[in-house]
Enzyme design. Sequence first.
Site, PDB file in Angstrom:
ATOM      1  N   ASP A  78       0.813  -1.140   0.491  1.00  0.00           N
ATOM      2  CA  ASP A  78      -0.096  -0.535   0.284  1.00  0.00           C
ATOM      3  C   ASP A  78       0.776   0.905  -0.435  1.00  0.00           C
ATOM      4  OD1 ASP A  78      -1.913  -1.830   0.079  1.00  0.00           O
ATOM      5  OD2 ASP A  78      -3.021  -0.396   2.290  1.00  0.00           O
ATOM      6  N   HIS A 129      -6.445   3.189  -4.162  1.00  0.00           N
ATOM      7  CA  HIS A 129      -6.361   3.466  -2.590  1.00  0.00           C
ATOM      8  C   HIS A 129      -6.756   5.169  -2.710  1.00  0.00           C
ATOM      9  CE1 HIS A 129      -5.061   2.143   1.385  1.00  0.00           C
ATOM     10  NE2 HIS A 129      -3.742   2.764   0.961  1.00  0.00           N
ATOM     11  N   HIS A 133      -5.079   9.167   0.642  1.00  0.00           N
ATOM     12  CA  HIS A 133      -5.358   8.459   2.162  1.00  0.00           C
ATOM     13  C   HIS A 133      -6.111   8.958   3.167  1.00  0.00           C
ATOM     14  CE1 HIS A 133      -3.200   5.472   4.354  1.00  0.00           C
ATOM     15  NE2 HIS A 133      -3.465   4.932   3.688  1.00  0.00           N
ATOM     16  N   HIS A 231       3.668  -2.124   3.711  1.00  0.00           N
ATOM     17  CA  HIS A 231       3.806  -0.658   2.817  1.00  0.00           C
ATOM     18  C   HIS A 231       5.145  -0.480   2.243  1.00  0.00           C
ATOM     19  CE1 HIS A 231       0.723  -0.750   5.587  1.00  0.00           C
ATOM     20  NE2 HIS A 231       0.019   0.477   5.401  1.00  0.00           N
TER      21      HIS A 231
END
Length: 271
Positions: A78, A129, A133, A231
């Site tokens: 991510d 995504h 964020h 991540h």
Amino acid sequence: MTNMRRRKLARLFASMPVAALIWLAWMTLAQAADCPRKGTLGTSRILRVDAATYPRVGIKNYPQTLPLRDHEVVLTFDDGPWPPTTPKVLAMLAKECVHATFFLIGKPTSEHPELARRIAAAGHTIGHHTWTHFSLMRMPQANAFDEIDHGISAVEMALHGVATTTASTPFFRFPGFETTEATLDLLQSRGIVVFGTDLWASDWNKMTPKRELKLLTDRLRVARKGIILLHDPKAQTVAMLPAFLRYLRDNHYRIVQVVPAASAVGSDEAP
């Protein structure tokens, strides 16, 4: 390619202003072109996923997850793309002939479109995504919908040159897994699979790579399979990743790549 040729190219790239990025890009492509290679972890099979059958997956967040067999894992990353670290992750995955899924944030994707295209060119799956964020449950509904649309549009523009809110890869992960009924309904109405996760490294917390590796492998020993959340902008995760990939290989785990059901890429069967 011979070792001498590799050394000559390395010296050539070292003299250039963007040497590190170019070198990592070349290594990634060179390694990927050699796959599959004996002794690498590899990608075991392709799993096609559609929203009708699997609208929301990941037992940390939803009632069901992907139909993975014992010792099968899906690697997901991510919050990229991030130039200081994402190329290093790509090089490590290429070295092991592994394909993962990257859930990209729209804003950095619009700032580094070439890096998003590199991820796709290496054969990885790209999901969405949001644009920035921010938590979608902590903003008005109209803003949350715009976060989703803007993020998808930015990724589509970077990859395909068209600013559309129709996701070519209909995979989405909520920032912080923070959802609302309205945003879940929106994604379901568009046929977009919502990814949660089955286990994670907790790499949003600062820790040493050694500690992160132990945390993740301890959890995997219990779960034995699942969608794994990492991540790629986290330096500690980048430092941990080679050891984790070795752990997976040495303990006979198999990598599964997820793709949309309509994709023409690969097969559901192991090679």
